[in-house]
Design an enzyme around this catalytic site. Structure first.
Site, PDB file in Angstrom:
ATOM      1  N   HIS A  49      -3.203   3.046  10.145  1.00 28.08           N
ATOM      2  CA  HIS A  49      -2.231   2.775  11.136  1.00 28.08           C
ATOM      3  C   HIS A  49      -1.291   4.154  11.093  1.00 28.08           C
ATOM      4  CE1 HIS A  49      -3.292  -1.380   9.660  1.00 28.08           C
ATOM      5  NE2 HIS A  49      -3.303  -1.350  11.215  1.00 28.08           N
ATOM      6  N   ASP A  52       0.369   4.494   7.750  1.00 30.38           N
ATOM      7  CA  ASP A  52      -0.581   4.735   6.812  1.00 30.38           C
ATOM      8  C   ASP A  52      -0.469   6.239   6.589  1.00 30.38           C
ATOM      9  OD1 ASP A  52      -1.186   2.143   6.031  1.00 30.38           O
ATOM     10  OD2 ASP A  52      -2.729   2.082   7.676  1.00 30.38           O
TER      11      ASP A  52
HETATM   12  C1  XLS Z   1      -5.004  -7.623  11.603  1.00 30.69           C
HETATM   13  C2  XLS Z   1      -5.928  -6.572  12.327  1.00 30.69           C
HETATM   14  C3  XLS Z   1      -5.527  -5.117  11.955  1.00 30.69           C
HETATM   15  C4  XLS Z   1      -5.889  -4.377  12.639  1.00 30.69           C
HETATM   16  C5  XLS Z   1      -5.556  -2.945  12.590  1.00 30.69           C
HETATM   17  O1  XLS Z   1      -5.588  -8.837  11.856  1.00 30.69           O
HETATM   18  O2  XLS Z   1      -7.152  -6.726  11.996  1.00 30.69           O
HETATM   19  O3  XLS Z   1      -5.780  -4.959  10.604  1.00 30.69           O
HETATM   20  O4  XLS Z   1      -7.626  -4.234  12.410  1.00 30.69           O
HETATM   21  O5  XLS Z   1      -4.305  -2.699  13.309  1.00 30.69           O
END
Ligand code: XLS
Ligand code: MG
Length: 343
Positions: A49, A52
């Site tokens: 993210h 992150d």
């Molecule tokens: C949540 C999502 C998240 C995405 C990335 O349910 O899967 O983890 O994969 O933002």
């Protein structure tokens, strides 16, 4: 079909065990240690993210954001991990409580734009062109609280602005039918593809399919993946598992339904997924009951299952399958597949 997968995972997949009903039960693992663990377990790439990558991103101007992202790039290089994508986290800030790109208030939609541009800057510095959009809060709680048609226009325009801001980036839309919203505006792969085709440059918009998100929509993840593959739009996957229609469980891959997991691996391998540089990503959570020392088993186990299933795909008797497709004895085909998986 000898291709071996290259795997990716996000730092949020090594976590403290906090859930909606209880606080952390494990110590936070330092980021640098997470990188070591990922590499040790067998991952080649990291999913990130935007925050992150640069935790205080909202407070950073462009220059400090780029400096911090550069530092991270060095850290990833040292750890031997490639950044797979950057995803703007558009669901935690108070300004995204009514959704981000589809918020009813213009100043909130402007925040979503600003944040997306920051995610693109982070991606630039890390050297990846992939931006993942999980549209977490773009949906309804009350059927009348937003116009769905207008929201779809907002989403299209927001993606267009991102495509315009950077001519190299590719957007991967990750659909999910619900949670945290009641009803998402982009619930399935079909919706995600249609949204991509409606943008100014469909060639730069694809999808990322998460197994559990397909299951929550009542769909088969392997079929969803095959559908996107047929459109040459499957640019990322999040393998995991899910026991029925409840909250998003992010169970280890194959831990609930091995045959569905097998078929996901099969469609990926049959299409040559990975040959264009795509990673096989995981999005899995450790059970809250795991101790600190054993809180990465869900990652190792998911890779173990994916690799075992890849072997099962390689040893599948294609002639047998073709013969049953020809003579229509699908009961025998069913028995053969189950026997093959048990064997
Ligand atoms: C949540 C999502 C998240 C995405 C990335 O349910 O899967 O983890 O994969 O933002
Ligand atoms: Mg995911």
């Amino acid at each position: 079909m000898t291709a071996t997968f290259r795997y990716s995972v996000g730092p949020w997949n090594i976590h403290t065990g906090a859930d909606t009903f209880g606080p952390p039960v494990r110590a936070e693992v330092p980021f640098a240690r997470k990188l070591e663990l990922m590499k040790e377990i067998g991952f080649d790439a990291i999913q990130l993210h935007d925050d992150d990558a640069v935790p205080d991103l909202n407070e950073c101007d462009s220059r400090s954001l780029r400096t911090k992202a550069k530092e991270l790039k060095r850290q990833l290089d040292d750890a031997g991990l490639v950044p797979e994508f950057v995803a703007p986290r558009l669901w935690e800030d108070a300004r995204t409580r009514d959704g981000a790109y589809t918020a009813n208030l213009k100043q909130l939609r402007d925040y979503a734009d600003e944040r997306s541009k920051k995610a693109i800057e982070v991606a630039n510095e890390l050297g990846t062109n992939n931006i993942v959009l999980w549209l977490a809060r773009e949906g309804n709680f009350v059927p009348e609280n937003k116009s769905t048609t207008r929201s779809l226009h907002y989403l299209t325009e927001a993606i267009n602005r991102m495509l315009e801001a950077d001519k190299q980036i590719r957007i991967m839309i990750e659909p999910k039918p619900n949670e945290p919203v009641d009803k998402s505006f982009v619930p399935t792969v079909g919706h995600a593809l249609a949204l991509g085709y409606a943008t100014a440059d469909p060639s730069r918009v694809g999808v990322l399919i998460e197994s559990a998100h397909s299951l929550l929509a009542g769909l088969d993840p392997a079929d969803d993946m095959a559908f996107a593959l047929a459109h040459r739009k499957l640019w990322g996957v999040h393998l995991n598992d899910q026991n029925g229609l409840k909250f998003d469980q992010d169970r280890p891959f194959g831990s609930v339904n091995l045959r569905q997991a097998f078929n996901q691996v099969r469609v990926l391998m049959e299409s040559g997924y990975g040959s264009g540089g795509e990673y096989v990503g995981l999005d899995v959570k450790a059970l809250r009951t795991q101790s600190d020392e054993k809180a990465c088993k869900h990652l190792a186990n998911s890779l173990f299952v994916a690799e075992r299933l890849a072997d099962k795909v390689r040893s599948l008797n294609a002639a047998e399958v073709a013969a049953r497709q020809e003579d229509g004895d699908y009961e025998e085909l069913d028995r053969y597949i189950i026997d093959h998986l048990l064997g």
